[in-house]
Design a protein around this motif. Structure first.
Motif, PDB file in Angstrom:
ATOM      1  N   PHE A  73      30.243 -51.993 -91.074  1.00 26.08           N
ATOM      2  CA  PHE A  73      30.073 -53.232 -90.264  1.00 26.08           C
ATOM      3  C   PHE A  73      31.595 -53.728 -90.006  1.00 26.08           C
ATOM      4  O   PHE A  73      32.342 -53.873 -91.050  1.00 26.08           O
ATOM      5  N   ASP A  74      31.931 -53.921 -88.742  1.00 29.17           N
ATOM      6  CA  ASP A  74      33.173 -54.121 -88.338  1.00 29.17           C
ATOM      7  C   ASP A  74      33.281 -56.039 -87.936  1.00 29.17           C
ATOM      8  O   ASP A  74      32.703 -56.036 -86.914  1.00 29.17           O
ATOM      9  N   THR A  75      33.662 -56.586 -88.652  1.00 25.48           N
ATOM     10  CA  THR A  75      33.724 -57.981 -88.544  1.00 25.48           C
ATOM     11  C   THR A  75      34.647 -58.337 -87.472  1.00 25.48           C
ATOM     12  O   THR A  75      34.368 -59.631 -86.579  1.00 25.48           O
ATOM     13  N   SER A  76      35.337 -57.480 -86.692  1.00 26.23           N
ATOM     14  CA  SER A  76      36.324 -57.889 -85.532  1.00 26.23           C
ATOM     15  C   SER A  76      35.687 -57.159 -84.670  1.00 26.23           C
ATOM     16  O   SER A  76      36.045 -57.465 -83.305  1.00 26.23           O
ATOM     17  N   LYS A  77      34.578 -56.634 -84.469  1.00 24.82           N
ATOM     18  CA  LYS A  77      33.758 -55.751 -83.220  1.00 24.82           C
ATOM     19  C   LYS A  77      32.713 -56.894 -82.585  1.00 24.82           C
ATOM     20  O   LYS A  77      31.680 -57.030 -83.582  1.00 24.82           O
ATOM     21  N   PHE A  78      33.107 -57.249 -81.392  1.00 22.07           N
ATOM     22  CA  PHE A  78      32.122 -58.245 -80.851  1.00 22.07           C
ATOM     23  C   PHE A  78      31.820 -57.485 -79.604  1.00 22.07           C
ATOM     24  O   PHE A  78      32.282 -56.664 -79.075  1.00 22.07           O
ATOM     25  N   ILE A  79      30.545 -57.821 -79.158  1.00 18.88           N
ATOM     26  CA  ILE A  79      30.073 -57.164 -77.818  1.00 18.88           C
ATOM     27  C   ILE A  79      29.527 -58.119 -77.053  1.00 18.88           C
ATOM     28  O   ILE A  79      29.244 -59.372 -77.307  1.00 18.88           O
ATOM     29  N   SER A  80      29.214 -57.904 -75.724  1.00 19.23           N
ATOM     30  CA  SER A  80      28.652 -58.863 -74.760  1.00 19.23           C
ATOM     31  C   SER A  80      27.528 -58.521 -74.437  1.00 19.23           C
ATOM     32  O   SER A  80      26.922 -57.547 -74.061  1.00 19.23           O
ATOM     33  N   LEU A  81      26.799 -59.666 -74.431  1.00 17.25           N
ATOM     34  CA  LEU A  81      25.242 -59.698 -74.073  1.00 17.25           C
ATOM     35  C   LEU A  81      24.753 -60.649 -73.361  1.00 17.25           C
ATOM     36  O   LEU A  81      25.258 -61.678 -73.079  1.00 17.25           O
ATOM     37  N   LYS A  82      23.860 -60.131 -72.327  1.00 18.01           N
ATOM     38  CA  LYS A  82      23.096 -61.129 -71.599  1.00 18.01           C
ATOM     39  C   LYS A  82      22.391 -62.313 -72.348  1.00 18.01           C
ATOM     40  O   LYS A  82      21.997 -61.919 -73.446  1.00 18.01           O
ATOM     41  N   LEU A  83      21.726 -63.132 -71.492  1.00 25.17           N
ATOM     42  CA  LEU A  83      21.307 -64.219 -72.154  1.00 25.17           C
ATOM     43  C   LEU A  83      19.662 -63.842 -73.056  1.00 25.17           C
ATOM     44  O   LEU A  83      19.543 -64.142 -74.106  1.00 25.17           O
ATOM     45  N   ASP A  84      19.045 -62.760 -72.363  1.00 23.67           N
ATOM     46  CA  ASP A  84      17.826 -62.571 -72.966  1.00 23.67           C
ATOM     47  C   ASP A  84      18.256 -61.765 -74.394  1.00 23.67           C
ATOM     48  O   ASP A  84      17.763 -61.844 -75.435  1.00 23.67           O
ATOM     49  N   SER A  85      19.281 -60.772 -74.378  1.00 20.62           N
ATOM     50  CA  SER A  85      19.557 -60.106 -75.526  1.00 20.62           C
ATOM     51  C   SER A  85      20.177 -61.145 -76.273  1.00 20.62           C
ATOM     52  O   SER A  85      20.169 -60.811 -77.619  1.00 20.62           O
ATOM     53  N   PHE A  86      20.916 -61.870 -76.111  1.00 20.52           N
ATOM     54  CA  PHE A  86      21.649 -63.015 -76.917  1.00 20.52           C
ATOM     55  C   PHE A  86      20.563 -63.686 -77.780  1.00 20.52           C
ATOM     56  O   PHE A  86      20.745 -63.758 -78.816  1.00 20.52           O
ATOM     57  N   LEU A  87      19.466 -64.293 -77.283  1.00 13.64           N
ATOM     58  CA  LEU A  87      18.620 -64.915 -77.870  1.00 13.64           C
ATOM     59  C   LEU A  87      17.784 -63.995 -78.848  1.00 13.64           C
ATOM     60  O   LEU A  87      17.171 -64.562 -79.826  1.00 13.64           O
TER      61      LEU A  87
END
Length: 248
Positions: free
Chosen positions: A112-126
């Motif tokens: 698990f990489d604490t610095s790795k962020f991904i971009s999610l659309k609203l439905d996936s975000f929720l």
């Protein structure tokens, strides 16, 4: 091309909501009581559709940058983790991202990489899993529903529902009673109760200045909303439109 309908009254409410969340996001020492005060706002923006409606009327796609939880999810499904919370923010002067209690003798093997962020659309975000305990995952949507409708943010109704069945309420209770974070004499302090992992009826001493795991995840949701580049773009666009509209 058909003109897309916009609603200036809705847009003014949206701007006010985002301004209030921004002020709270920048709070140095948020409390549980303050988190509850913003539950109706988050529910209105995300679940009642205020934010996607305003963005959709301007063809602005909504994305939210969040930590990539999949390595922890895989580890949890393989039995290497007893519980975790995702986080992804700094609070009380401490960065909280991917906190976990591991069953693995070598927790460092979980990639698990604490610095790795991904971009999610609203439905996936929720629907992103943000916590786990006793083989049950809790999503961001369930955290919002819980704080708003079960923990007094909008309503206080601890009974199970279709959105939060009994097993989810029990898991959330165990998480709330197992892990928390706050300040003692200006120093960040983590609280942990092993018995809370088993029995959700156990609890910490009443100290509202501490945030339990579920309230931390709700606070993280506020951060991700405000830090979204698309949300910032939407705010700028609405302010421009409203200024021009009322100057005429």
């Amino acid at each position: 091309m058909k003109e897309i309908k916009r609603d200036p009254d809705r847009d003014q409410i949206l701007l006010g909501d985002l301004n209030n969340l921004t002020k709270f996001k920048d709070s140095i020492n948020p409390t549980q009581d303050e988190v509850r005060l913003h539950a109706s706002t988050v529910r209105r923006l995300l679940l009642d559709g205020l934010l996607p409606s305003a963005a959709g009327s301007r063809r602005i796609p909504l994305f939210f940058n969040v930590p990539d939880v999949q390595p922890i999810v895989r580890a949890a499904r393989n039995g290497y983790i007893a519980c975790f919370n995702l986080g992804g923010i700094e609070v009380f002067g401490v960065g909280v991202t991917g906190s976990m209690i591991s069953r693995n003798e070598r927790p460092g093997d979980i990639e698990f990489d604490t610095s790795k962020f991904i971009s999610l659309k609203l439905d996936s975000f929720l629907r992103q899993p943000v916590a786990f305990i006793n083989e049950i995952f809790v999503t961001r949507l369930e955290v919002i529903n819980y704080v708003a409708n079960k923990a007094g943010g909008v309503h206080y109704d601890p009974k199970p529902s279709s959105a939060l069945p009994q097993e989810k309420i029990m898991a959330i209770g165990q998480l709330r009673h197992s892990l928390r974070l706050g300040l003692k004499n200006g120093i960040p302090v983590f609280g942990f109760r092993l018995d809370g992992l088993i029995d959700e009826s156990t609890n910490f001493r009443y100290e509202p200045e501490f945030l339990d795991i579920i309230f931390l995840e709700f606070l993280a949701t506020i951060h991700f909303i405000i830090e979204s580049e698309e949300v910032k773009k939407l705010q700028i666009q609405i302010i421009y439109e409203l200024n021009n509209r009322f100057q005429k």
